[in-house]
Write a protein that holds these residues in place. Structure first.
Motif, PDB file in Angstrom:
ATOM      1  N   LEU A 304       0.822  -1.216   0.000  1.00  0.00           N
ATOM      2  CA  LEU A 304       0.000   0.000   0.000  1.00  0.00           C
ATOM      3  C   LEU A 304       0.850   1.257   0.000  1.00  0.00           C
ATOM      4  N   GLN A 305       2.014   1.200   0.638  1.00  0.00           N
ATOM      5  CA  GLN A 305       2.914   2.361   0.628  1.00  0.00           C
ATOM      6  C   GLN A 305       3.549   2.537  -0.753  1.00  0.00           C
ATOM      7  N   ARG A 306       3.765   1.425  -1.448  1.00  0.00           N
ATOM      8  CA  ARG A 306       4.364   1.501  -2.783  1.00  0.00           C
ATOM      9  C   ARG A 306       3.332   1.918  -3.836  1.00  0.00           C
ATOM     10  N   VAL A 307       2.069   1.652  -3.559  1.00  0.00           N
ATOM     11  CA  VAL A 307       0.986   2.047  -4.460  1.00  0.00           C
ATOM     12  C   VAL A 307       0.019   2.909  -3.646  1.00  0.00           C
ATOM     13  N   PRO A 308       0.421   4.111  -3.293  1.00  0.00           N
ATOM     14  CA  PRO A 308      -0.371   4.922  -2.356  1.00  0.00           C
ATOM     15  C   PRO A 308      -1.754   5.304  -2.881  1.00  0.00           C
ATOM     16  N   ASP A 309      -1.939   5.330  -4.194  1.00  0.00           N
ATOM     17  CA  ASP A 309      -3.254   5.680  -4.726  1.00  0.00           C
ATOM     18  C   ASP A 309      -4.293   4.609  -4.429  1.00  0.00           C
ATOM     19  N   ALA A 310      -3.839   3.423  -4.022  1.00  0.00           N
ATOM     20  CA  ALA A 310      -4.766   2.351  -3.652  1.00  0.00           C
ATOM     21  C   ALA A 310      -5.031   2.318  -2.154  1.00  0.00           C
ATOM     22  N   LYS A 321      -7.145   9.717   1.251  1.00  0.00           N
ATOM     23  CA  LYS A 321      -5.864   9.085   0.961  1.00  0.00           C
ATOM     24  C   LYS A 321      -5.122   8.908   2.282  1.00  0.00           C
ATOM     25  N   HIS A 322      -4.942   7.678   2.686  1.00  0.00           N
ATOM     26  CA  HIS A 322      -4.365   7.376   3.997  1.00  0.00           C
ATOM     27  C   HIS A 322      -2.836   7.411   3.935  1.00  0.00           C
ATOM     28  N   LYS A 323      -2.236   7.947   4.978  1.00  0.00           N
ATOM     29  CA  LYS A 323      -0.776   8.056   5.023  1.00  0.00           C
ATOM     30  C   LYS A 323      -0.134   6.768   5.517  1.00  0.00           C
ATOM     31  N   HIS A 324      -0.852   6.020   6.349  1.00  0.00           N
ATOM     32  CA  HIS A 324      -0.300   4.786   6.894  1.00  0.00           C
ATOM     33  C   HIS A 324      -1.123   3.585   6.455  1.00  0.00           C
ATOM     34  N   SER A 325      -0.538   2.420   6.617  1.00  0.00           N
ATOM     35  CA  SER A 325      -1.211   1.165   6.282  1.00  0.00           C
ATOM     36  C   SER A 325      -1.714   0.537   7.577  1.00  0.00           C
ATOM     37  N   ASP A 326      -2.994   0.703   7.845  1.00  0.00           N
ATOM     38  CA  ASP A 326      -3.628   0.095   9.020  1.00  0.00           C
ATOM     39  C   ASP A 326      -4.385  -1.130   8.528  1.00  0.00           C
ATOM     40  N   ILE A 327      -3.853  -2.309   8.834  1.00  0.00           N
ATOM     41  CA  ILE A 327      -4.333  -3.554   8.229  1.00  0.00           C
ATOM     42  C   ILE A 327      -5.267  -4.289   9.186  1.00  0.00           C
ATOM     43  N   GLY A 328      -6.518  -4.455   8.767  1.00  0.00           N
ATOM     44  CA  GLY A 328      -7.453  -5.272   9.526  1.00  0.00           C
ATOM     45  C   GLY A 328      -7.253  -6.745   9.196  1.00  0.00           C
ATOM     46  N   VAL A 329      -7.363  -7.591  10.199  1.00  0.00           N
ATOM     47  CA  VAL A 329      -7.170  -9.027  10.000  1.00  0.00           C
ATOM     48  C   VAL A 329      -8.382  -9.749  10.565  1.00  0.00           C
ATOM     49  N   ALA A 330      -9.094 -10.474   9.708  1.00  0.00           N
ATOM     50  CA  ALA A 330     -10.307 -11.172  10.136  1.00  0.00           C
ATOM     51  C   ALA A 330      -9.960 -12.290  11.115  1.00  0.00           C
ATOM     52  N   VAL A 331     -10.632 -12.291  12.265  1.00  0.00           N
ATOM     53  CA  VAL A 331     -10.430 -13.301  13.305  1.00  0.00           C
ATOM     54  C   VAL A 331     -11.779 -13.943  13.610  1.00  0.00           C
ATOM     55  N   ALA A 332     -11.852 -15.265  13.495  1.00  0.00           N
ATOM     56  CA  ALA A 332     -13.089 -15.977  13.803  1.00  0.00           C
ATOM     57  C   ALA A 332     -13.279 -16.022  15.310  1.00  0.00           C
ATOM     58  N   MET A 333     -14.530 -15.861  15.731  1.00  0.00           N
ATOM     59  CA  MET A 333     -14.876 -15.943  17.141  1.00  0.00           C
ATOM     60  C   MET A 333     -16.267 -16.556  17.241  1.00  0.00           C
TER      61      MET A 333
END
Length: 461
Positions: A304-310, A321-333
């Motif tokens: 995402l940092q290398r392709v910031p437009d995405a 347009k986000h400056k950082h990559s905040d990655i959500g990770v799906a967790v089953a519960m």
């Protein structure tokens, strides 16, 4: 004067909650900052702190009560020097504190409740009581004030600040779901709508194609299934929220999908070397043990940092347009899933990501995550590889514009330099919001991800 303790809104979208447990009993002294109750939302169980001091005079809503509406009176606090019995006898009749200094709240809930973040000033709703005033449409007809919105002939209730924000952002106020008193649209609802959340489907002619099947009535169920052949398991808050958000996503987000295969041989070798070199504690246990998923999170963050437009979110008012990559990770519960967020994942080491994910997964299953730990984010990763799933497509979770679906790593024959070889391959599919990410941009993002996965040393620099 006695103080009404209200059911708090622990997140911007919370409408009801379950009063799981009282940690104070009637007659107990309460100090500011004391944890007095546990509230269950659809995603988590949270401790709630008192904001005022006094004596807990009367508990109105007993523990174990479900679906308590936000701002309902749940207990009464007698201020210092007041007659506790008299305060308890008049439970629910005392003057309620204004929302700007609510009776009790969690630190995570304070910021979302502040309307000032949207427009530079704070709205103060009417004081809640045990017998709220009837909605205008329930009493005598009320004239529509200047600038008040209407929808299909019905009045849409919205605060002046919310209407102004909606107008500035180019959002139809009639499409915004209100979470204020009596369903009133307030500023935080408009702010959420800017990120694609809380928007009702536009009133337009249905598109061609099959309609979404409505819920079956009791009569239809009995006609289709013999009595005694099934049991009804009521939906809990989590399942209803998942259904609502995913229906909203598929109805409002134009999805398209990109699939690519990644060679994992170098990554698996690097993972083995890194884990073998992990320092040991005094009990001989390694300080960390990286998983393939940890590499996937890191690779997506750097991509995402290398392709910031995405690295964006679609809103009606403009592209975020986000400056950082905040990655959500799906967790089953139990009963569903949740998506905790690894913040600024592009700056974190693999061992740090691994430690956070282990902590998040454990607390997610115990419903102990805080709202700020699973709300927001810029994209998400859903990994079903551990279940042997080869490939699949995932539904985008608003306000994200992408989500990466990860399949299992398996040995497959590949052609290299005209020869057939065996390699460990993993298929990944990127779901994209076509409003924000076009085909070429999505291809650039998933291509950057593939490069990092196949050359894991690039994640170390």
């Amino acid at each position: 004067m006695p103080i009404n303790i209200l059911m708090p809104a622990l997140s911007p979208t919370m409408e009801k909650g379950n009063l799981a447990k009282w940690l104070k009993k009637e007659g107990d002294k309460v100090k500011s900052g004391d944890v007095i109750a546990e509230i269950e939302t659809d995603k988590a169980t949270m401790e709630v702190e008192a904001a005022d001091e006094g004596t807990l005079a009367k508990i109105i809503v007993p523990e174990g009560t479900q679906d308590v509406p936000v701002n309902d009176v749940i207990a009464v606090l007698a201020a210092d020097g007041e007659d506790v019995k008299a305060a308890g006898a008049g439970a629910g009749k005392a003057e309620a504190p204004k929302p700007t200094a609510s009776s009790f709240e969690t630190p995570a809930a304070r910021a979302p409740q502040d309307e000032g973040s949207a427009g530079g000033k704070t709205e103060t709703p009417t004081k809640p009581t045990t017998n709220p005033a009837p909605r205008p449409e329930e009493g005598a007809p009320a004239p529509v004030s200047k600038g008040e919105a209407t929808h299909n002939g019905a009045r849409v209730f919205a605060s002046p600040l919310a209407r102004r924000l909606a107008k500035d952002a180019g959002i139809d106020i009639a499409r915004v779901t209100g979470t204020g008193p009596h369903g009133r649209v307030i500023a935080r609802d408009v702010e959420q709508a800017k990120s694609g959340g809380g928007l009702k489907a536009p009133a337009a002619a249905p598109a061609a194609g099959p309609a979404i099947a409505p819920a079956m009535s009791d009569q239809q169920i009995r006609a289709l299934y013999p009595e005694g052949s099934y049991e009804v398991v009521p939906h809990d808050g989590m399942r209803r929220t998942i259904a609502q958000r995913l229906t909203q996503s598929t109805q409002t987000i134009p999805h398209f999908y990109l699939t690519i295969d990644c060679n994992l041989d170098r990554l698996l070798a690097a993972r083995e070397d890194i884990n073998a070199a992990a320092p040991k504690d005094k009990d001989g246990k390694p300080a960390y043990k990286l998983s393939v998923n940890d590499f996937i999170i890191k690779a997506m963050a750097i991509a995402l940092q290398r392709v910031p437009d995405a690295n964006v979110s679609w809103t009606e008012g403009g592209m975020l347009k986000h400056k950082h990559s905040d990655i959500g990770v799906a967790v089953a519960m139990p009963g569903g899933l949740i998506t905790p967020i690894i913040r600024t994942a592009e700056t974190q080491s693999l061992s740090s990501i691994s430690a956070q994910m282990k902590d998040f997964a454990a607390r997610a299953r115990a419903r102990k995550l805080k709202p700020e730990e699973y709300q927001g984010g810029t994209t998400a990763v859903s990994n079903l590889g551990m279940f042997g799933i080869k490939d699949f497509t995932a539904v985008i979770n608003p306000p994200h514009a992408t989500i990466l679906a990860v399949g299992t790593g398996e040995q497959r024959p590949i052609v290299r330099d005209g020869k057939i070889e065996i390699a460990t391959m993993m298929s990944v599919t990127l779901s994209c919001d076509h409003r924000a990410v076009d085909g070429a941009l999505g291809a650039a993002l998933i291509g950057a991800f593939k490069t990092l996965i196949e050359n894991p040393v690039m994640m170390m620099v």
